[in-house]
Design an enzyme around this catalytic site. Structure first.
Site, PDB file in Angstrom:
ATOM      1  N   GLY A  22      -0.599   6.669  13.291  1.00  0.00           N
ATOM      2  CA  GLY A  22       0.455   5.683  13.049  1.00  0.00           C
ATOM      3  C   GLY A  22       1.462   5.662  14.186  1.00  0.00           C
ATOM      4  O   GLY A  22       1.270   6.291  15.231  1.00  0.00           O
ATOM      5  N   PHE A  23       2.531   4.965  13.944  1.00  0.00           N
ATOM      6  CA  PHE A  23       3.540   4.739  14.985  1.00  0.00           C
ATOM      7  C   PHE A  23       4.228   6.050  15.403  1.00  0.00           C
ATOM      8  O   PHE A  23       4.043   6.528  16.535  1.00  0.00           O
ATOM      9  CB  PHE A  23       4.528   3.695  14.433  1.00  0.00           C
ATOM     10  CG  PHE A  23       5.825   3.620  15.162  1.00  0.00           C
ATOM     11  CD1 PHE A  23       5.866   3.404  16.528  1.00  0.00           C
ATOM     12  CD2 PHE A  23       7.024   3.753  14.468  1.00  0.00           C
ATOM     13  CE1 PHE A  23       7.082   3.331  17.202  1.00  0.00           C
ATOM     14  CE2 PHE A  23       8.236   3.676  15.120  1.00  0.00           C
ATOM     15  CZ  PHE A  23       8.267   3.476  16.485  1.00  0.00           C
ATOM     16  N   ILE A  24       4.961   6.683  14.510  1.00  0.00           N
ATOM     17  CA  ILE A  24       5.668   7.917  14.888  1.00  0.00           C
ATOM     18  C   ILE A  24       4.652   9.024  15.147  1.00  0.00           C
ATOM     19  O   ILE A  24       4.761   9.783  16.111  1.00  0.00           O
ATOM     20  CB  ILE A  24       6.665   8.354  13.789  1.00  0.00           C
ATOM     21  CG1 ILE A  24       7.712   7.264  13.550  1.00  0.00           C
ATOM     22  CG2 ILE A  24       7.348   9.678  14.173  1.00  0.00           C
ATOM     23  CD1 ILE A  24       8.715   7.566  12.427  1.00  0.00           C
ATOM     24  N   GLY A  59      -2.326   2.740  10.453  1.00  0.00           N
ATOM     25  CA  GLY A  59      -2.479   3.355  11.772  1.00  0.00           C
ATOM     26  C   GLY A  59      -3.650   2.734  12.525  1.00  0.00           C
ATOM     27  O   GLY A  59      -4.455   2.006  11.945  1.00  0.00           O
ATOM     28  N   LEU A  76       3.234  12.953   7.984  1.00  0.00           N
ATOM     29  CA  LEU A  76       3.823  11.627   8.206  1.00  0.00           C
ATOM     30  C   LEU A  76       3.084  10.537   7.441  1.00  0.00           C
ATOM     31  O   LEU A  76       3.554   9.400   7.375  1.00  0.00           O
ATOM     32  CB  LEU A  76       3.803  11.289   9.706  1.00  0.00           C
ATOM     33  CG  LEU A  76       4.521  12.281  10.622  1.00  0.00           C
ATOM     34  CD1 LEU A  76       4.319  11.921  12.080  1.00  0.00           C
ATOM     35  CD2 LEU A  76       5.997  12.325  10.327  1.00  0.00           C
ATOM     36  N   THR A 105       0.331   6.801  -3.207  1.00  0.00           N
ATOM     37  CA  THR A 105       0.125   7.447  -1.898  1.00  0.00           C
ATOM     38  C   THR A 105       1.280   8.378  -1.586  1.00  0.00           C
ATOM     39  O   THR A 105       1.087   9.534  -1.228  1.00  0.00           O
ATOM     40  CB  THR A 105       0.027   6.372  -0.788  1.00  0.00           C
ATOM     41  OG1 THR A 105      -1.127   5.587  -1.032  1.00  0.00           O
ATOM     42  CG2 THR A 105      -0.064   7.003   0.592  1.00  0.00           C
ATOM     43  N   ALA A 153       8.025  14.052   6.303  1.00  0.00           N
ATOM     44  CA  ALA A 153       8.787  12.857   6.691  1.00  0.00           C
ATOM     45  C   ALA A 153       9.369  12.183   5.458  1.00  0.00           C
ATOM     46  O   ALA A 153       8.642  11.836   4.529  1.00  0.00           O
ATOM     47  CB  ALA A 153       7.880  11.875   7.430  1.00  0.00           C
ATOM     48  N   TYR A 164      10.076   2.979  -3.283  1.00  0.00           N
ATOM     49  CA  TYR A 164       9.845   3.730  -2.037  1.00  0.00           C
ATOM     50  C   TYR A 164      10.863   4.864  -1.933  1.00  0.00           C
ATOM     51  O   TYR A 164      10.513   6.017  -1.659  1.00  0.00           O
ATOM     52  CB  TYR A 164       9.958   2.774  -0.846  1.00  0.00           C
ATOM     53  CG  TYR A 164       9.789   3.430   0.515  1.00  0.00           C
ATOM     54  CD1 TYR A 164       8.573   3.985   0.899  1.00  0.00           C
ATOM     55  CD2 TYR A 164      10.852   3.475   1.419  1.00  0.00           C
ATOM     56  CE1 TYR A 164       8.422   4.580   2.153  1.00  0.00           C
ATOM     57  CE2 TYR A 164      10.704   4.060   2.678  1.00  0.00           C
ATOM     58  CZ  TYR A 164       9.489   4.609   3.034  1.00  0.00           C
ATOM     59  OH  TYR A 164       9.348   5.191   4.277  1.00  0.00           O
ATOM     60  N   LYS A 200       9.994   8.894  -1.982  1.00  0.00           N
ATOM     61  CA  LYS A 200      10.390   9.794  -0.891  1.00  0.00           C
ATOM     62  C   LYS A 200      11.327  10.888  -1.417  1.00  0.00           C
ATOM     63  O   LYS A 200      11.295  12.023  -0.940  1.00  0.00           O
ATOM     64  CB  LYS A 200      11.055   9.001   0.236  1.00  0.00           C
ATOM     65  CG  LYS A 200      10.047   8.199   1.064  1.00  0.00           C
ATOM     66  CD  LYS A 200       9.191   9.129   1.912  1.00  0.00           C
ATOM     67  CE  LYS A 200       8.228   8.406   2.818  1.00  0.00           C
ATOM     68  NZ  LYS A 200       7.395   9.310   3.615  1.00  0.00           N
TER      69      LYS A 200
HETATM   70  P1  NAD Z   1       2.935   4.114  10.083  1.00  0.00           P
HETATM   71  O1  NAD Z   1       2.514   3.180   8.990  1.00  0.00           O
HETATM   72  O2  NAD Z   1       2.665   3.715  11.470  1.00  0.00           O
HETATM   73  O3  NAD Z   1       2.355   5.571   9.842  1.00  0.00           O
HETATM   74  C1  NAD Z   1       1.860   6.030   8.597  1.00  0.00           C
HETATM   75  C2  NAD Z   1       0.429   6.502   8.858  1.00  0.00           C
HETATM   76  O4  NAD Z   1      -0.082   7.086   7.669  1.00  0.00           O
HETATM   77  C3  NAD Z   1      -0.513   5.365   9.232  1.00  0.00           C
HETATM   78  O5  NAD Z   1      -1.246   5.733  10.394  1.00  0.00           O
HETATM   79  C4  NAD Z   1      -1.430   5.219   8.007  1.00  0.00           C
HETATM   80  O6  NAD Z   1      -2.708   4.741   8.366  1.00  0.00           O
HETATM   81  C5  NAD Z   1      -1.429   6.626   7.487  1.00  0.00           C
HETATM   82  N1  NAD Z   1      -1.714   6.761   6.047  1.00  0.00           N
HETATM   83  C6  NAD Z   1      -1.152   6.064   5.033  1.00  0.00           C
HETATM   84  N2  NAD Z   1      -1.632   6.510   3.853  1.00  0.00           N
HETATM   85  C7  NAD Z   1      -2.498   7.511   4.139  1.00  0.00           C
HETATM   86  C8  NAD Z   1      -3.310   8.378   3.354  1.00  0.00           C
HETATM   87  N3  NAD Z   1      -3.306   8.297   2.024  1.00  0.00           N
HETATM   88  N4  NAD Z   1      -4.090   9.301   3.981  1.00  0.00           N
HETATM   89  C9  NAD Z   1      -4.097   9.393   5.338  1.00  0.00           C
HETATM   90  N5  NAD Z   1      -3.350   8.597   6.125  1.00  0.00           N
HETATM   91  C10 NAD Z   1      -2.560   7.675   5.545  1.00  0.00           C
HETATM   92  O7  NAD Z   1       4.510   4.347   9.858  1.00  0.00           O
HETATM   93  P2  NAD Z   1       5.552   5.232  10.670  1.00  0.00           P
HETATM   94  O8  NAD Z   1       6.700   4.340  10.909  1.00  0.00           O
HETATM   95  O9  NAD Z   1       4.914   5.941  11.784  1.00  0.00           O
HETATM   96  O10 NAD Z   1       5.995   6.274   9.536  1.00  0.00           O
HETATM   97  C11 NAD Z   1       5.679   7.651   9.588  1.00  0.00           C
HETATM   98  C12 NAD Z   1       6.477   8.373   8.508  1.00  0.00           C
HETATM   99  O11 NAD Z   1       7.877   8.217   8.751  1.00  0.00           O
HETATM  100  C13 NAD Z   1       6.239   7.863   7.091  1.00  0.00           C
HETATM  101  O12 NAD Z   1       6.227   8.945   6.200  1.00  0.00           O
HETATM  102  C14 NAD Z   1       7.442   6.980   6.822  1.00  0.00           C
HETATM  103  O13 NAD Z   1       7.748   6.902   5.455  1.00  0.00           O
HETATM  104  C15 NAD Z   1       8.512   7.694   7.600  1.00  0.00           C
HETATM  105  N6  NAD Z   1       9.625   6.815   8.005  1.00  0.00           N
HETATM  106  C16 NAD Z   1       9.489   5.953   9.063  1.00  0.00           C
HETATM  107  C17 NAD Z   1      10.574   5.159   9.415  1.00  0.00           C
HETATM  108  C18 NAD Z   1      10.525   4.204  10.584  1.00  0.00           C
HETATM  109  O14 NAD Z   1      11.553   3.598  10.903  1.00  0.00           O
HETATM  110  N7  NAD Z   1       9.404   4.028  11.263  1.00  0.00           N
HETATM  111  C19 NAD Z   1      11.783   5.233   8.695  1.00  0.00           C
HETATM  112  C20 NAD Z   1      11.855   6.096   7.625  1.00  0.00           C
HETATM  113  C21 NAD Z   1      10.774   6.895   7.298  1.00  0.00           C
END
Ligand code: NAD
Length: 345
Positions: A27-29, A53, A90, A109, A138, A170, A174
């Site tokens: 995924g992104f982060i 992702g 994450l 999830t 996260a 959500y 969390k």
């Molecule tokens: P993202 O959607 O890019 O990353 C989430 C990843 O988890 C994806 O690659 C997805 O394919 C994978 N995924 C989802 N469900 C899954 C499962 N059941 N099994 C395996 N993989 C699974 O989002 P992100 O922005 O990179 O977020 C990463 C974390 O940070 C998350 O927990 C999110 O809640 C948290 N977060 C992000 C932000 C933000 O601004 N980007 C803000 C607050 C919290």
């Protein structure tokens, strides 16, 4: 400074690189974190179901492997492997739009997968002895809910809206993840840290799931005005993922972070209308943003928050965290990832 302290110390024998598990690492982060861990010499296993992702987010490396699977399905096979030193959790269903469109899947999830991951980490410690893995879970600034306080401190009350408003599911999921993580720390001694991310932005983030900055950038690059929901006066603090990702291993490797919750992000607010204008200016596309009502953008009754700003005192004190990348630079890099080139490039 960033070398794994679990393996270091003035007289420490060189040890093999840390074995890391990154859930949601495509995924992104997660993908920025994986890049960082590989650069530090760690061996990295990514488990990702590629629901949001992308495989292309991960560069090929002999020290990285990707297991494409739902996390809870992948964990039993990982039990028989050598233990992980560090686990970064994450994986989650992310994005307001996705949560509203697929609420059951999103709640399940976020709660079930985290429960499975924490049991895996604690069980590994019990079975193999030793300290067990150091874990990061996260979370999100959403857990503060609609609290009117500013800035948000980690120990503030969470003020969540009614259960009939899907948006809050959500935040609740969390918050349960945080409770579970802290409960494992208390009950099993798991070395776990909770990272409450505020808006994190940067290259590889996609706008498909309601993420505001990539949505603005892609519309502006297509010659269409960015769509601002509500009156645009609501403000947020945006932090570049390349500031956020390096902080995560430092939290995992710092004993005084274990058993605690940390805000992670920027503390410089900008209104969403001003953000939309900044995107237009930075990309050299003079346009006035379009204002869209919340009812049209989501569904009648959608509740948004006027502001959300973190108190960063705790993370500054614990690991010296300081975001450095300016928003204009982030906007340009997101646009470059979408094929944009500056006039003089
Ligand atoms: P993202 O959607 O890019 O990353 C989430 C990843 O988890 C994806 O690659 C997805 O394919 C994978 N995924 C989802 N469900 C899954 C499962 N059941 N099994 C395996 N993989 C699974 O989002 P992100 O922005 O990179 O977020 C990463 C974390 O940070 C998350 O927990 C999110 O809640 C948290 N977060 C992000 C932000 C933000 O601004 N980007 C803000 C607050 C919290």
């Amino acid at each position: 400074m960033d070398a794994p302290t679990l393996n270091s110390g003035p007289n420490a024998e060189p040890r093999p690189p840390a074995r890391c598990l990154v859930t949601g690492g495509a995924g992104f982060i997660g993908s920025h974190l994986v890049e960082r861990l590989l650069a530090q010499g760690c061996d990295v296993t990514v488990v990702d179901d590629l629901s949001t992702g992308r495989r292309e987010n991960l560069a090929a490396s002999p020290r990285a492997r990707l297991i494409v699977s739902e996390l809870s399905r992948a964990l039993p096979a990982l039990t028989d492997e050598p233990a992980f030193d560090e686990i970064y959790h994450l994986a989650a269903a992310v994005g307001v739009r996705r949560i509203i469109e697929r609420p059951i899947e999103s709640i399940e999830t976020n709660v079930h997968e985290t429960a499975a991951l924490l049991r895996f980490a604690s069980a590994g410690r019990a079975r193999r002895g030793g300290d067990g893995p150091a874990v990061l879970v996260a979370s999100s600034s959403e857990v503060y809910g609609k609290s009117a306080r500013s800035p948000f401190c980690e120990d503030d009350d969470c003020v969540i809206g009614p259960t009939v408003a899907l948006r809050w599911s959500y935040a609740c999921s969390k918050a349960i993840d945080e409770h579970l993580a802290l409960a494992h720390h208390q009950q099993t001694g798991l070395r776990v840290t909770v990272a409450r991310f505020f808006n994190t932005v940067g290259p590889r983030q996609v706008g498909d799931y309601g993420m505001v900055l990539p949505s603005f950038v892609s519309r502006v690059l297509a010659g269409r005005p960015p769509e601002v929901y509500g009156d645009g006066g609501q403000s947020r603090c945006f932090c570049d993922v390349r500031d956020v990702a390096p902080a995560l291993p430092r939290m995992v490797r710092t004993p005084r972070c274990w058993g605690r919750v940390f805000n992670v992000g920027s503390d410089e607010p900008i209104s969403i209308l001003e953000l939309a204008r900044l995107v237009c200016r930075t990309l050299g596309k003079p346009m006035e943003p379009a204002i869209i009502s919340y009812d049209r953008a989501y569904a009648p009754g959608f509740e948004d928050l006027r502001q959300r700003r973190p108190d960063l005192g705790r993370i500054r004190e614990a690991i010296g965290f300081e975001p450095r990348i300016r928003l204009e630079e982030t906007i340009r890099d997101i646009a470059r990832g979408m094929g944009w080139r500056q006039a003089d490039e």
